[in-house]
Structure formats: structure tokens, C-alpha cells
Design a protein around this motif. Sequence first.
Motif, mmCIF file in Angstrom:
data_model
loop_
_atom_site.group_PDB
_atom_site.id
_atom_site.type_symbol
_atom_site.label_atom_id
_atom_site.label_comp_id
_atom_site.label_asym_id
_atom_site.label_seq_id
_atom_site.Cartn_x
_atom_site.Cartn_y
_atom_site.Cartn_z
ATOM 1 N N GLY A 130 0.801 -1.221 0.000
ATOM 2 C CA GLY A 130 0.000 0.000 0.000
ATOM 3 C C GLY A 130 0.827 1.260 0.000
ATOM 4 O O GLY A 130 0.384 2.310 0.501
ATOM 5 N N LEU A 131 2.030 1.211 -0.581
ATOM 6 C CA LEU A 131 2.893 2.386 -0.612
ATOM 7 C C LEU A 131 2.401 3.390 -1.652
ATOM 8 O O LEU A 131 1.864 2.998 -2.694
ATOM 9 C CB LEU A 131 4.336 1.977 -0.917
ATOM 10 N N PRO A 132 2.581 4.680 -1.397
ATOM 11 C CA PRO A 132 2.058 5.724 -2.297
ATOM 12 C C PRO A 132 2.981 5.952 -3.499
ATOM 13 O O PRO A 132 3.802 6.857 -3.511
ATOM 14 C CB PRO A 132 2.003 6.955 -1.391
ATOM 15 N N VAL A 133 2.824 5.135 -4.521
ATOM 16 C CA VAL A 133 3.712 5.150 -5.688
ATOM 17 C C VAL A 133 3.089 5.970 -6.818
ATOM 18 O O VAL A 133 1.887 5.905 -7.072
ATOM 19 C CB VAL A 133 4.002 3.713 -6.171
ATOM 20 N N ARG A 134 3.943 6.728 -7.491
ATOM 21 C CA ARG A 134 3.591 7.402 -8.750
ATOM 22 C C ARG A 134 4.664 7.043 -9.766
ATOM 23 O O ARG A 134 5.848 6.998 -9.432
ATOM 24 C CB ARG A 134 3.514 8.916 -8.561
ATOM 25 N N LEU A 135 4.262 6.802 -11.004
ATOM 26 C CA LEU A 135 5.201 6.367 -12.032
ATOM 27 C C LEU A 135 5.472 7.488 -13.029
ATOM 28 O O LEU A 135 4.553 8.173 -13.480
ATOM 29 C CB LEU A 135 4.660 5.146 -12.775
ATOM 30 N N ASN A 136 6.746 7.666 -13.350
ATOM 31 C CA ASN A 136 7.172 8.568 -14.420
ATOM 32 C C ASN A 136 7.579 7.723 -15.613
ATOM 33 O O ASN A 136 8.584 7.005 -15.561
ATOM 34 C CB ASN A 136 8.359 9.430 -13.971
ATOM 35 N N ILE A 137 6.811 7.771 -16.674
ATOM 36 C CA ILE A 137 7.103 7.011 -17.886
ATOM 37 C C ILE A 137 8.054 7.828 -18.752
ATOM 38 O O ILE A 137 7.723 8.914 -19.212
ATOM 39 C CB ILE A 137 5.810 6.681 -18.644
ATOM 40 N N ILE A 138 9.261 7.311 -18.950
ATOM 41 C CA ILE A 138 10.303 8.002 -19.701
ATOM 42 C C ILE A 138 10.289 7.481 -21.131
ATOM 43 O O ILE A 138 10.547 6.300 -21.378
ATOM 44 C CB ILE A 138 11.686 7.771 -19.069
ATOM 45 N N VAL A 139 9.994 8.355 -22.078
ATOM 46 C CA VAL A 139 9.886 7.962 -23.485
ATOM 47 C C VAL A 139 11.157 8.349 -24.219
ATOM 48 O O VAL A 139 11.578 9.507 -24.199
ATOM 49 C CB VAL A 139 8.667 8.626 -24.147
ATOM 50 N N SER A 140 11.773 7.369 -24.878
ATOM 51 C CA SER A 140 12.984 7.607 -25.662
ATOM 52 C C SER A 140 12.819 6.997 -27.046
ATOM 53 O O SER A 140 11.785 6.376 -27.361
ATOM 54 C CB SER A 140 14.201 6.984 -24.965
ATOM 55 N N ASP A 141 13.854 7.134 -27.845
ATOM 56 C CA ASP A 141 13.776 6.592 -29.195
ATOM 57 C C ASP A 141 13.766 5.063 -29.211
ATOM 58 O O ASP A 141 13.347 4.456 -30.202
ATOM 59 C CB ASP A 141 14.946 7.110 -30.049
ATOM 60 N N THR A 142 14.175 4.432 -28.117
ATOM 61 C CA THR A 142 14.226 2.964 -28.098
ATOM 62 C C THR A 142 13.043 2.310 -27.394
ATOM 63 O O THR A 142 12.892 1.089 -27.449
ATOM 64 C CB THR A 142 15.528 2.477 -27.418
ATOM 65 N N ASN A 143 12.203 3.088 -26.706
ATOM 66 C CA ASN A 143 11.058 2.465 -26.023
ATOM 67 C C ASN A 143 9.718 3.111 -26.370
ATOM 68 O O ASN A 143 8.686 2.722 -25.820
ATOM 69 C CB ASN A 143 11.258 2.467 -24.507
ATOM 70 N N ALA A 144 9.723 4.085 -27.275
ATOM 71 C CA ALA A 144 8.483 4.801 -27.596
ATOM 72 C C ALA A 144 7.400 3.866 -28.125
ATOM 73 O O ALA A 144 6.211 4.109 -27.915
ATOM 74 C CB ALA A 144 8.771 5.906 -28.615
ATOM 75 N N LEU B 228 20.690 13.923 -25.241
ATOM 76 C CA LEU B 228 19.772 14.544 -26.199
ATOM 77 C C LEU B 228 19.425 13.657 -27.386
ATOM 78 O O LEU B 228 18.263 13.628 -27.818
ATOM 79 C CB LEU B 228 20.340 15.884 -26.671
ATOM 80 N N PRO B 229 20.378 12.903 -27.964
ATOM 81 C CA PRO B 229 20.008 12.050 -29.107
ATOM 82 C C PRO B 229 19.058 10.916 -28.765
ATOM 83 O O PRO B 229 18.519 10.273 -29.667
ATOM 84 C CB PRO B 229 21.365 11.495 -29.574
ATOM 85 N N THR B 230 18.824 10.642 -27.471
ATOM 86 C CA THR B 230 17.920 9.548 -27.094
ATOM 87 C C THR B 230 16.454 9.958 -27.185
ATOM 88 O O THR B 230 15.570 9.117 -26.996
ATOM 89 C CB THR B 230 18.207 9.066 -25.660
ATOM 90 N N GLN B 231 16.181 11.221 -27.462
ATOM 91 C CA GLN B 231 14.794 11.685 -27.521
ATOM 92 C C GLN B 231 14.053 11.055 -28.694
ATOM 93 O O GLN B 231 14.624 10.871 -29.773
ATOM 94 C CB GLN B 231 14.746 13.210 -27.652
ATOM 95 N N ALA B 232 12.777 10.744 -28.478
ATOM 96 C CA ALA B 232 11.911 10.261 -29.557
ATOM 97 C C ALA B 232 11.279 11.479 -30.215
ATOM 98 O O ALA B 232 10.386 12.110 -29.655
ATOM 99 C CB ALA B 232 10.843 9.319 -28.997
#
Length: 369
Positions: free
Chosen positions: A216-230, A264-268
Motif C-alpha cells: 500500500g505504498l504511495p507510488v507514482r510512475l514517471n514514464i520516460i519515453v525515448s527513441d528505443t522504447n516509444a 539529447l540524441p535519445t529523444q523520440a
Amino acid sequence: MHELIVAPFLTDFLVLRPGSTRGLKVPQHRYLELQQAARNRDPFPAWLHDPVRAQWGVDLTGRSANDALLVREVSEYGYARASYEINLGCDYDCPHCYLGQKKFEGLPLEKKAHLLDIMRTAGVVWLQITGGEPLIDRHFAAVYARAHELGMMVAISSNGSQLAKPMLLDCLTRRRPYRITLSVYGATADTYDGFTRNRGAFNRFVRGLAAAREAGLPVRLNIIVSDTNAHELDAMKALADAHGFPHQVYTNMSPTIDGSGEPLPTQAADYLRKRKPFTGCNAGHTFFHSDPFGRASICKVGRDPHVDLMREGVEGLRRLGGIADSLMLRTGGCEGCSLSGTCWTCRPLAKLYQEAKAQRETYCQHGGR
């Protein structure tokens, strides 16, 4: 162990409960009344019983204020929030990371505790413990417990790789955090492990999510979008929803803290978002950041000039407001800009982009003009 905190927060006075995002605002005379009740070991005043019961389901009937309440003193320094990089080291090797070279360096435990004492004296109520990866620091549990004992509402920023470990779960459930923010780098083992360059990382992350949900921990997720996981963005959102955790999506990468452009080049490119205009912030005035050596800066981006808290103590923070004002001046090619009132980035961040020789359109409305 205290169940409630009463604390000055800027111009307000708050009653807080560790591990809860809820709070009560009280006038100054009520704060002083609670302070006196705790000093004299008196029962909680009657006016607080119903609000606390309604907010948190806690019954204060017949209880001494001294037994369950921690009273934070008014600070002359006026800092309400801080972040603390406990260590820059990390068990991942993500290509987007703003830290650049990740060294396992930091203060010994007694100096870490002293740094927390300085933060308490400065008035810090909300503290973010970050890294690197904070949960792999050998002093994390002791630092976390100390911050809690000092009456801070503690948030943690982590990759979640260690969250299923029983010792850490016990630490976080006995003294519950305000929030745990976990970064998501993929929805499959191939993508996640490839991004983090760490075999087995995805399975450890998923075990951490399940353990946090069970506790029951108060978790929030930050989804990091890059060119390899978009391509897995929808699946990452579904992963968050399946565990019942709220999420945010981040697509714009920043240079490293030393102005290097490797992330910077990892950006989608197709997922980049237009930033909102920068309208100012309280960095350096009511908030500060500390690196692993106790060097306080206005934030994680504007790190120099800094204040060496280990050498100067809390008094050094009196200089930080002036440092903040000087760093926010439009310099380095931004003087006289006609669009400065709606600029996307603060001056310290723009400086890092310029040092990284980033394309202007990534941080400036003038684009290629």
C-alpha cells in the motif's frame, strides 16, 4: 514514534500525518496552543479531535500531545522544501541520464545526519531523497529514518530495482513516505533491460511494483519515453494502470549537469512536447538542492555557485537567494530577447543546452532563426 506533525510552512501552519498527502491548515494561535500542549504533556485540545478523525481516522481521545505529536519550530531561514542527492551512483546505465558519469561518492553517515539537522533548522518540511539511485546507498535506511524522526515529509525518487527487498519494505512501511516516484523505461524485459543496460532489471522492477502495491505504498510512475522504447508507450501506461498507480509521461531529455549533450540524441522526435512558458520559481528562496557532499544549490540544474553546508552551516543559506537571482538573469546570448516573457526554459537550463551545443529549437522559441 510521532503520528502527527505540526509545522510552519511558509506563511501557513499545517498539521500533517507521515505517509499521507492530506493535511490541515491551522491559524498561528492554534499552532502555539499545540506547541504548548506538547511541552506541558497536556491532552490534545478538543478542537483538533474531530478534524483529525475526519481526515485520517485517528482517535485522539485521552491522549497526550507529547506522545503522538512532533512540533516543528519556526525557522528564520524560510526554506520549506529541499531535495537531497544521497549518492550519484546507480545500478543502471541509462543513456538519457542527466547525471553523466555516476560515481559512488558521498558523506559518511554522521555527516549525512548533520546535513539533515541543517535542513531541519532551515525549515525544510518536505524532503525529496534522490540520486543516482537512493535505495542502493548503504546509508539510505538510516538517513530515511533520521529525516522522518526530524519531522520531515519524505518523498523518494527511485528506479524501483530494490523495492522488493524485505529490509527496505520494512523501513518504508514502518515509517511511511509521503510519495515514492518510480521511473519506467519499458514494458518488456528486452526493451527495459536494453535501455538500462542491466540484465534482469525489468523483472526486479516488476517485483518492486508488486511489492509496493501489496504494501500500500504511495507510488507514482514517471514514464520516460525515448527513441528505443516509444513503441511501448501504451504498454507502459497499461502497466501503470494494472498496478493501480498514477503516471506521468516525460519525453524531453535534458543535457547532463555538466553541460554535456549525450542524453539529447535519445529523444523520440515524434513524441517531443512543447514546453510551457517559464514563469519563475522559488528555487534558492524557499527551496534548495543538496548534492552528495552537502553543497547546496538553487536546484538540480543551477549548481554553481553553491553553498558548502558542511563548512558554512545553515548560515550559508542566507546567500542562496542572491545566487538564485543572479542565475536567473538573461545572459549568454539571451539579453534583450523579445520573447523572454514567454521563454520555455529557465536561464540555468538554457545555459546547459547552450553548453551542450543543442539545436536551438529544443530549448528556445527562436528555433533556427
